[in-house]
Design an enzyme around this catalytic site. Structure first.
Site, PDB file in Angstrom:
ATOM      1  N   CYS A 182      -6.380 106.724 -64.506  1.00 49.66           N
ATOM      2  CA  CYS A 182      -6.675 108.145 -64.414  1.00 49.66           C
ATOM      3  C   CYS A 182      -6.590 108.777 -65.798  1.00 49.66           C
ATOM      4  O   CYS A 182      -5.539 108.728 -66.437  1.00 49.66           O
ATOM      5  CB  CYS A 182      -5.679 108.838 -63.475  1.00 49.66           C
ATOM      6  N   THR A 318     -18.722 112.357 -56.294  1.00 48.23           N
ATOM      7  CA  THR A 318     -19.572 113.441 -56.793  1.00 48.23           C
ATOM      8  C   THR A 318     -20.917 113.490 -56.055  1.00 48.23           C
ATOM      9  O   THR A 318     -21.414 114.573 -55.732  1.00 48.23           O
ATOM     10  CB  THR A 318     -19.787 113.267 -58.314  1.00 48.23           C
TER      11      THR A 318
HETATM   12  C1  LIG Z   1     -11.952 115.808 -58.119  1.00 45.10           C
HETATM   13  C2  LIG Z   1     -11.758 114.344 -58.279  1.00 45.10           C
HETATM   14  C3  LIG Z   1     -10.522 113.795 -58.003  1.00 45.10           C
HETATM   15  C4  LIG Z   1     -10.320 112.424 -58.146  1.00 45.10           C
HETATM   16  N1  LIG Z   1      -9.095 111.897 -57.855  1.00 45.10           N
HETATM   17  C5  LIG Z   1      -8.906 110.558 -57.963  1.00 45.10           C
HETATM   18  C6  LIG Z   1      -7.660 109.983 -57.611  1.00 45.10           C
HETATM   19  O1  LIG Z   1      -6.730 110.667 -57.175  1.00 45.10           O
HETATM   20  N2  LIG Z   1      -7.521 108.642 -57.768  1.00 45.10           N
HETATM   21  C7  LIG Z   1      -8.525 107.837 -58.220  1.00 45.10           C
HETATM   22  O2  LIG Z   1      -8.344 106.617 -58.323  1.00 45.10           O
HETATM   23  N3  LIG Z   1      -9.733 108.364 -58.532  1.00 45.10           N
HETATM   24  C8  LIG Z   1      -9.936 109.689 -58.414  1.00 45.10           C
HETATM   25  N4  LIG Z   1     -11.162 110.214 -58.724  1.00 45.10           N
HETATM   26  C9  LIG Z   1     -12.217 109.317 -59.257  1.00 45.10           C
HETATM   27  C10 LIG Z   1     -13.184 108.872 -58.166  1.00 45.10           C
HETATM   28  O3  LIG Z   1     -12.531 108.091 -57.198  1.00 45.10           O
HETATM   29  C11 LIG Z   1     -14.323 108.036 -58.793  1.00 45.10           C
HETATM   30  O4  LIG Z   1     -13.792 106.867 -59.371  1.00 45.10           O
HETATM   31  C12 LIG Z   1     -15.101 108.810 -59.854  1.00 45.10           C
HETATM   32  O5  LIG Z   1     -15.245 110.163 -59.510  1.00 45.10           O
HETATM   33  C13 LIG Z   1     -16.509 108.220 -60.089  1.00 45.10           C
HETATM   34  O6  LIG Z   1     -17.265 108.297 -58.904  1.00 45.10           O
HETATM   35  P1  LIG Z   1     -18.364 109.461 -58.618  1.00 45.10           P
HETATM   36  O7  LIG Z   1     -19.255 109.485 -59.831  1.00 45.10           O
HETATM   37  O8  LIG Z   1     -19.063 109.005 -57.370  1.00 45.10           O
HETATM   38  O9  LIG Z   1     -17.620 110.714 -58.442  1.00 45.10           O
HETATM   39  C14 LIG Z   1     -11.390 111.591 -58.577  1.00 45.10           C
HETATM   40  C15 LIG Z   1     -12.636 112.148 -58.829  1.00 45.10           C
HETATM   41  C16 LIG Z   1     -12.840 113.501 -58.683  1.00 45.10           C
HETATM   42  C17 LIG Z   1     -14.195 114.081 -58.969  1.00 45.10           C
END
Ligand SMILES: Cc1cc2nc3c(=O)[nH]c(=O)nc-3n(C[C@H](O)[C@H](O)[C@H](O)COP(=O)(O)O)c2cc1C
Length: 356
Positions: A182, A318
């Site tokens: 993270c 997203t």
């Molecule tokens: C608002 C938000 C909160 C997130 N919280 C976490 C989290 O708590 N733990 C984690 O492993 N990834 C977290 N992520 C990352 C997502 O799981 C993912 O790996 C990342 O957003 C890329 O995927 P996407 O492009 O489909 O959003 C978060 C992403 C967003 C946008």
């Protein structure tokens, strides 16, 4: 015109986190009665035998899951199942409740079809999450549990954090994810250093009598050597897979006003980079290590690229915010068409098809 395409402009007028909370409230409504769950599943679930994936000693009805962070506290897993997702990953869950960073901490980058977040591991903590899972039961689709440490923990305390959350929540999980990637938590030490990772895995291995599959979630920004070094450790401990990738600190090529906000970038701009990490890992391991691909998946084509690069499953966050409730159905339907086009009988046959 779908209902969501009419609602979205209104929702996008609200601060991003407020809109997310409203969305979750709607999903809690969907989840609260059997008839609403059934009606939602009737409208949104898309089933096809070619989409099934057998992995981690369970069957995923389709390869499209919800990524960690969307349902951190396991409040809407059944609603997400009804919306057609093939699996749901809750968390990141920490041992104790944690407020996270100050608001605003979530930003939409509309022109870039992206988001930046610096939530900072806000969440209810493992006790409440466990109570909720006991009360509501796990969904019928596989459940992943993403575990993390408290922001203030030292290196040694962090290991105990992972152990405690694992101990409480692994009984509900089809797989557990150790999240060491993270980019928006204030760490006093290198979370992904080989020594620290070894200490975490040794501890969890000793705790894992039930052999719950353990995966590690990696970021998109590390140089290839460090990623492959991590893969060596994952294989040395006989862990079950990798999740690639988390959000990025890069801001290359963005146009939206909020691009200067600090935090992790997600969505379309990270799609290629995350697929490159998947491909590098799949190449290095000859496709032997299961990979869950995540980062910028918003269509069947983007999901299929990750699958062909070596991902057995994909996840999104997203793309769901921008695409709305029919996202999983649209992607799954499109995947079946792509499989037919390319002559694959099942999605499992397409995994790693682009590797040499
Ligand atoms: C608002 C938000 C909160 C997130 N919280 C976490 C989290 O708590 N733990 C984690 O492993 N990834 C977290 N992520 C990352 C997502 O799981 C993912 O790996 C990342 O957003 C890329 O995927 P996407 O492009 O489909 O959003 C978060 C992403 C967003 C946008």
């Amino acid at each position: 015109m779908t209902l969501y395409s009419r609602v979205r402009p209104l929702a996008f007028k609200l601060p991003a986190e407020t809109a997310h909370e409203l969305g979750k409230r709607t999903l809690r409504g969907v989840q609260s009665t059997r008839p609403t769950r059934k009606a939602t599943a009737y409208a949104y679930r898309f089933e096809h035998p070619a989409l099934e994936v057998d992995l981690f000693e369970t069957t995923f009805p389709n390869p499209v899951g919800v990524a960690a962070g969307f349902d951190k506290n396991a409040e809407v897993t059944h609603a997400l199942e009804a919306l057609g997702f093939g699996f749901v990953e809750i968390g990141t869950v920490t041992p104790y409740p944690q407020a996270g960073n100050d608001r605003p901490r979530l930003f939409r980058l509309r022109e870039d079809e992206a988001m930046v977040n610096r939530m900072g591991f806000n969440g209810d903590g493992m006790v409440r999450v466990k109570e909720r899972l006991e009360r509501d039961g796990a969904p019928d689709v596989p459940l992943g549990v993403n575990v993390g440490k408290m922001n203030a923990s030292t290196e040694r305390e962090a290991i105990e954090d992972y152990r405690r959350v694992f101990d409480r929540l692994a009984p509900f999980a089809d797989y557990v994810v150790v999240n060491v990637s993270c980019p928006n938590t204030p760490d006093e030490f290198d979370e992904a250093s080989p020594a620290h990772l070894r200490a975490i895995f040794e501890t969890l291995e000793a705790e894992n009598d039930e052999h719950v599959p353990i995966l590690v979630k990696i970021g998109p920004d590390d140089p290839e050597e460090s990623v492959l070094e991590l893969v060596d450790i994952v294989q040395a401990f006989d862990l079950d897979g990798l999740i690639a990738t988390n959000t990025s600190t890069s801001r290359d090529g963005l146009r939206s006003e909020s691009r200067e906000e600090w935090g992790g970038l997600s969505g379309k701009p990270i799609a290629e980079r995350s697929t490159a990490v998947i491909r590098a890992v799949a190449d290095y391991t000859d496709g032997e290590l299961p990979i869950v691909g995540v980062g910028g998946v918003d269509s069947a084509e983007r999901a299929y690229e990750k699958i062909r690069a070596g991902a057995s499953l994909v996840q999104l966050y997203t793309g769901f915010v921008y695409g709305g409730p029919s996202t999983a159905k649209r992607i799954n339907r499109g995947l079946v068409e792509l499989l037919e086009r390319d002559g694959f009988a099942t999605i499992e046959d397409a995994v790693g098809a682009d590797l040499d």
